[in-house]
Design a protein around this motif. Structure first.
Motif, PDB file in Angstrom:
ATOM      1  N   ILE A   1       0.788  -1.070  -0.076  1.00 20.50           N
ATOM      2  CA  ILE A   1       0.076   0.259   0.027  1.00 20.50           C
ATOM      3  C   ILE A   1       0.920   1.251  -0.126  1.00 20.50           C
ATOM      4  CG2 ILE A   1      -1.337   1.595   1.605  1.00 20.50           C
ATOM      5  CD1 ILE A   1      -3.032  -1.032   0.101  1.00 20.50           C
ATOM      6  N   ASN A   2       1.745   1.145   0.953  1.00 20.85           N
ATOM      7  CA  ASN A   2       2.564   1.971   0.827  1.00 20.85           C
ATOM      8  C   ASN A   2       3.737   2.604  -0.620  1.00 20.85           C
ATOM      9  OD1 ASN A   2       2.870   3.493   3.381  1.00 20.85           O
ATOM     10  ND2 ASN A   2       2.813   2.222   4.059  1.00 20.85           N
ATOM     11  N   LEU A   3       3.962   1.582  -1.424  1.00 26.88           N
ATOM     12  CA  LEU A   3       4.636   1.804  -2.303  1.00 26.88           C
ATOM     13  C   LEU A   3       3.174   2.393  -3.460  1.00 26.88           C
ATOM     14  CD1 LEU A   3       7.170   0.860  -4.066  1.00 26.88           C
ATOM     15  CD2 LEU A   3       6.082  -0.845  -4.135  1.00 26.88           C
ATOM     16  N   ALA A   4       2.232   2.020  -3.167  1.00 28.46           N
ATOM     17  CA  ALA A   4       0.979   2.798  -4.304  1.00 28.46           C
ATOM     18  C   ALA A   4       0.962   3.951  -4.016  1.00 28.46           C
ATOM     19  CB  ALA A   4      -0.350   1.225  -3.914  1.00 28.46           C
TER      20      ALA A   4
ATOM     21  N   GLY B   1       2.872   8.736  -6.912  1.00 27.25           N
ATOM     22  CA  GLY B   1       3.144  10.712  -6.780  1.00 27.25           C
ATOM     23  C   GLY B   1       3.535  10.958  -4.687  1.00 27.25           C
ATOM     24  N   GLY B   2       3.641   9.824  -4.141  1.00 22.20           N
ATOM     25  CA  GLY B   2       3.832   9.899  -2.808  1.00 22.20           C
ATOM     26  C   GLY B   2       5.071  10.366  -2.771  1.00 22.20           C
ATOM     27  N   SER B   3       5.711  10.880  -1.694  1.00 25.42           N
ATOM     28  CA  SER B   3       6.530  10.634  -0.777  1.00 25.42           C
ATOM     29  C   SER B   3       7.845   9.373  -0.642  1.00 25.42           C
ATOM     30  CB  SER B   3       7.708  11.951   0.188  1.00 25.42           C
ATOM     31  OG  SER B   3       8.318  11.715   0.758  1.00 25.42           O
ATOM     32  N   PRO B   4       8.694   8.462  -1.557  1.00 25.72           N
ATOM     33  CA  PRO B   4       9.121   7.395  -0.273  1.00 25.72           C
ATOM     34  C   PRO B   4       9.705   7.761   0.677  1.00 25.72           C
ATOM     35  CG  PRO B   4       9.970   8.047  -3.120  1.00 25.72           C
ATOM     36  CD  PRO B   4       9.468   9.253  -2.611  1.00 25.72           C
ATOM     37  N   THR B   5      10.483   9.009   1.074  1.00 23.49           N
ATOM     38  CA  THR B   5      10.590   9.294   2.819  1.00 23.49           C
ATOM     39  C   THR B   5       9.382   9.087   3.363  1.00 23.49           C
ATOM     40  OG1 THR B   5      12.156  10.794   1.856  1.00 23.49           O
ATOM     41  CG2 THR B   5      11.784  10.599   4.603  1.00 23.49           C
ATOM     42  N   ALA B   6       8.243   9.287   2.478  1.00 22.22           N
ATOM     43  CA  ALA B   6       6.764   9.080   4.126  1.00 22.22           C
ATOM     44  C   ALA B   6       6.882   7.674   3.730  1.00 22.22           C
ATOM     45  CB  ALA B   6       6.046  10.016   2.991  1.00 22.22           C
ATOM     46  N   ALA B   7       6.726   7.426   3.004  1.00 25.66           N
ATOM     47  CA  ALA B   7       7.096   5.939   2.801  1.00 25.66           C
ATOM     48  C   ALA B   7       7.621   4.666   3.690  1.00 25.66           C
ATOM     49  CB  ALA B   7       6.492   4.736   1.190  1.00 25.66           C
ATOM     50  N   VAL B   8       8.543   5.071   4.076  1.00 24.04           N
ATOM     51  CA  VAL B   8       9.319   4.356   4.686  1.00 24.04           C
ATOM     52  C   VAL B   8       9.209   4.880   5.988  1.00 24.04           C
ATOM     53  CG1 VAL B   8      12.006   4.781   5.269  1.00 24.04           C
ATOM     54  CG2 VAL B   8      11.713   4.137   3.408  1.00 24.04           C
ATOM     55  N   THR B   9       9.101   6.182   6.296  1.00 25.70           N
ATOM     56  CA  THR B   9       8.724   6.254   7.748  1.00 25.70           C
ATOM     57  C   THR B   9       7.147   5.950   7.964  1.00 25.70           C
ATOM     58  OG1 THR B   9       9.206   9.500   8.041  1.00 25.70           O
ATOM     59  CG2 THR B   9       7.736   8.802   8.894  1.00 25.70           C
ATOM     60  N   ALA B  10       6.360   5.452   7.530  1.00 27.46           N
ATOM     61  CA  ALA B  10       5.196   4.802   7.602  1.00 27.46           C
ATOM     62  C   ALA B  10       5.127   3.551   7.748  1.00 27.46           C
ATOM     63  CB  ALA B  10       4.004   4.972   6.435  1.00 27.46           C
ATOM     64  N   MET B  11       5.962   2.583   7.212  1.00 28.66           N
ATOM     65  CA  MET B  11       5.808   1.712   7.382  1.00 28.66           C
ATOM     66  C   MET B  11       7.287   1.041   8.543  1.00 28.66           C
ATOM     67  SD  MET B  11       5.642  -1.071   5.580  1.00 28.66           S
ATOM     68  CE  MET B  11       6.070  -2.386   6.021  1.00 28.66           C
ATOM     69  N   GLY B  12       7.914   1.674   9.178  1.00 29.50           N
ATOM     70  CA  GLY B  12       8.817   2.233  10.648  1.00 29.50           C
ATOM     71  C   GLY B  12       7.319   2.598  11.573  1.00 29.50           C
ATOM     72  N   THR B  13       6.296   3.504  11.372  1.00 28.90           N
ATOM     73  CA  THR B  13       5.488   3.058  12.310  1.00 28.90           C
ATOM     74  C   THR B  13       5.008   2.303  12.109  1.00 28.90           C
ATOM     75  OG1 THR B  13       5.138   5.881  11.562  1.00 28.90           O
ATOM     76  CG2 THR B  13       3.300   4.425  12.984  1.00 28.90           C
ATOM     77  N   ALA B  14       4.227   1.477  11.202  1.00 27.58           N
ATOM     78  CA  ALA B  14       3.524   0.205  11.455  1.00 27.58           C
ATOM     79  C   ALA B  14       4.741  -0.718  12.190  1.00 27.58           C
ATOM     80  CB  ALA B  14       3.534  -0.479   9.650  1.00 27.58           C
ATOM     81  N   GLY B  15       5.352  -1.369  11.855  1.00 24.74           N
ATOM     82  CA  GLY B  15       6.233  -2.128  12.527  1.00 24.74           C
ATOM     83  C   GLY B  15       6.471  -1.700  14.029  1.00 24.74           C
ATOM     84  N   ALA B  16       6.569  -0.750  14.303  1.00 26.18           N
ATOM     85  CA  ALA B  16       6.575  -0.156  15.694  1.00 26.18           C
ATOM     86  C   ALA B  16       5.043  -0.958  16.453  1.00 26.18           C
ATOM     87  CB  ALA B  16       6.894   1.142  16.199  1.00 26.18           C
ATOM     88  N   GLU B  17       3.817  -0.269  15.873  1.00 27.09           N
ATOM     89  CA  GLU B  17       2.407  -0.370  16.404  1.00 27.09           C
ATOM     90  C   GLU B  17       2.253  -2.266  16.026  1.00 27.09           C
ATOM     91  OE1 GLU B  17       0.308   3.144  13.629  1.00 27.09           O
ATOM     92  OE2 GLU B  17       0.709   1.772  13.140  1.00 27.09           O
ATOM     93  N   LEU B  18       2.419  -3.046  15.658  1.00 28.16           N
ATOM     94  CA  LEU B  18       3.003  -4.252  15.277  1.00 28.16           C
ATOM     95  C   LEU B  18       3.307  -4.638  16.917  1.00 28.16           C
ATOM     96  CD1 LEU B  18       1.979  -6.970  14.416  1.00 28.16           C
ATOM     97  CD2 LEU B  18       3.976  -7.718  13.334  1.00 28.16           C
ATOM     98  N   GLY B  19       4.311  -4.217  16.940  1.00 33.41           N
ATOM     99  CA  GLY B  19       5.305  -4.807  18.208  1.00 33.41           C
ATOM    100  C   GLY B  19       4.491  -4.202  19.840  1.00 33.41           C
TER     101      GLY B  19
END
Length: 344
Positions: free
Chosen positions: A171-174, A179-197
């Motif tokens: 979803i974040n790659l999409a 046109g979204g920011s790659p940096t924002a996508a990486v940040t969102a993935m970090g948030t998701a990883g922290a949430e799962l933990g």
């Protein structure tokens, strides 16, 4: 004197047996949370079932994903999906009322994300997603649903498996593709990883579970899907996955969770396939053309619609999901790590 020693030995054995000693845990049942990699049949209804599908692999009566294999190895009941149904196109047989089975404990669903309820295949995304209409109940809700039906706690004698995060990658790659920011996508993935933990720490361990296995996200950048992308996208995918996994690991630090590193082993499989009995780690085993596979997905892939030359030693069924052998390799990895921990 010998009788005294013998009696003492029996007493000692009885005490150890009573408190568990160093015996391997005997699990009462299996509980699983996650996405398509752990889905045991949420969407095996309607046209999906009629096409011989239902799981994300090369479907066959003998095919098992890693969750099902672990149930057999742990000698617990075969897992059954908590929900079945589809919210897609009625004209194509993809609209099937949702049925909930409170006696089942396999919560994982294809398309599920960590927190956001709209994952790949959900009709809210529109377009082709609306055809299938996957339910995509997120892991956060899956865990809460389990607690809601069991008095707010885990029993403590079950084995709990958690594996999620890949759909957050897609979803974040999409969003980057739109046109979204790659940096924002990486940040969102970090948030998701922290949430799962955090969910595992507070809502699983914190609610009484004693034996919890979390499998991190494999290296999506090595999948057939990624290999068809540009080098920049492959690099972005790698960064997204490693960021998620790092935050997940940090969130579980200091707990008794068994964190299994599917990422590193998956990279090894791609680099040295023959070591794992693999002959192809770059191409899908399934023929994904519309004429052979109306969904372009392993969800409706069977041995009757394999690609020319495909064998049971391929790693991938479609562009991201494993073949039965691929799932066995995940189960083997989890089995080895559980054995090291003394849980098997």
């Amino acid at each position: 004197m010998r009788h005294t020693y013998f009696a003492a030995a029996l007493l000692s054995a009885a005490v150890l047996a009573g408190c568990g000693g160093n015996d391997t845990p005997q699990f009462s049942n299996l509980v699983s949370f996650g996405d398509s990699l752990s889905d045991v049949g949420t969407y095996a209804v309607g046209s999906v079932k009629a096409l011989g599908g239902g799981k994300y692999t090369v479907n066959d009566p003998s095919a098992r994903n890693w969750i099902e294999l672990m149930a057999t190895r742990l000698n617990v009941a075969a897992p059954c999906p908590v929900q079945t149904g589809l919210d897609g196109d009625p004209a194509q047989g993809f609209s099937v009322p949702v049925t909930t089975f409170t006696n089942c404990t396999a919560y994982a669903q294809g398309g599920a994300r960590v927190t956001n309820p709209v994952g790949p295949g959900n009709k809210a995304l529109g377009g082709t997603n609306a055809i299938l209409g996957q339910l995509t109940v997120p892991v956060a809700t899956q865990i809460q649903n389990h607690l809601n039906t069991r008095g707010g706690t885990f029993a403590g004698n079950e084995i709990v498996f958690v594996m999620a995060g890949a759909n957050d990658v897609f979803i974040n790659l999409a969003t980057v593709g739109a046109g979204g920011s790659p940096t924002a996508a990486v940040t969102a993935m970090g948030t998701a990883g922290a949430e799962l933990g955090g969910y595992v720490k507070n809502l699983v361990l914190g609610k009484g579970a004693r034996h919890v296995v979390v499998v991190n996200v494999p290296d999506v950048s090595k999948t057939p899907f990624a290999l068809a992308q540009s080098a920049d996208i492959q690099s972005l995918l790698s960064t997204m996955v490693t960021t998620f996994n790092a935050q997940l690991q940090q969130g579980l630090a200091g707990t008794d969770v068994l964190l299994v590193d599917a990422y590193t082993v998956g990279r090894e499989q791609s680099a040295n396939p023959s070591k794992y009995g693999l002959t192809n780690v770059t191409s899908p085993a399934c023929d994904l053309t519309p004429a052979k596979n109306p969904l372009g997905s392993s969800l409706v892939c069977t041995k009757a619609n394999l690609a020319a030359g495909a064998t049971d030693t391929f790693l991938y069924a479609d562009t991201v999901h494993p073949t039965p052998l691929g799932y066995k390799l995940i189960a083997d990895l989890v089995t080895d790590e559980m054995r090291k921990r003394g849980w098997l």
